[in-house]
Design a protein around this motif. Structure first.
Motif, PDB file in Angstrom:
ATOM      1  N   GLY A   7       0.811  -1.215   0.000  1.00 33.87           N
ATOM      2  CA  GLY A   7       0.000   0.000   0.000  1.00 33.87           C
ATOM      3  C   GLY A   7       0.840   1.260   0.000  1.00 33.87           C
TER       4      GLY A   7
ATOM      5  N   ASP B 224       0.994   6.095   3.677  1.00 33.93           N
ATOM      6  CA  ASP B 224       0.085   6.512   4.743  1.00 33.93           C
ATOM      7  C   ASP B 224      -1.145   5.622   4.876  1.00 33.93           C
ATOM      8  N   LYS B 225      -1.134   4.493   4.186  1.00 31.66           N
ATOM      9  CA  LYS B 225      -2.336   3.659   4.153  1.00 31.66           C
ATOM     10  C   LYS B 225      -1.954   2.185   4.231  1.00 31.66           C
TER      11      LYS B 225
END
Length: 146
Positions: free
Chosen positions: A111, A114-115
């Motif tokens: 991912g 930030d995810k």
């Protein structure tokens, strides 16, 4: 000890040592699980242990091109900050001497920084060859799995 008996003893010792070191080498299925675990851990040295100097090819659903990955590609991925969570299941091994095919399911994903990665299931086939340093990955094919 007469020289002939001494040589036979050395030969037996060498045979036993070779057998022990061969059994310590992970089989290609174990190498597959470890490879993905080391990618998740962002452990470049451990990942590179499974890569030939020229890298390996990879086919993935999201690319129309045959990808070429080497240690430099993994170094870039690890430094990018992307979140990685990769695991394998349903491993099956077919051995052909110094060549092996491992099939299974890759779980998880990669991912953005930030995810958390989206969870995905991809069927895979990996081609491994034995080298003096151990099993090395030559090709990885990933396909969508329902």
């Amino acid at each position: 000890m007469p020289p002939r008996r001494h040589l036979a003893s050395i030969a037996l010792s060498m045979t036993l040592l070779n057998a022990l070191s061969a059994s310590a080498e992970p089989d290609p299925a174990a190498a597959t699980a470890d490879f993905f675990a080391k990618i998740t851990a962002k452990d470049l040295d451990a990942v590179a242990r499974y890569l030939p100097a020229e890298g390996f090819t990879e086919t993935v659903p999201e690319s129309k091109e045959l990808l070429h990955l080497d240690a430099k590609a993994f170094d870039g991925l690890f430094k990018s900050g992307r979140q990685i969570d990769l695991r394998v299941a349903d491993l099956k091994l077919q051995s052909f001497g110094d060549t092996a095919l491992v099939t299974g399911t890759r779980l998880g994903g990669i991912g953005m920084p930030d995810k958390a990665p989206a969870s995905a299931r991809l069927a895979f086939t990996m081609l491994w060859t034995r080298a003096p340093s151990g099993w090395q990955l030559r090709h990885l094919h990933l396909s969508p799995q329902p």
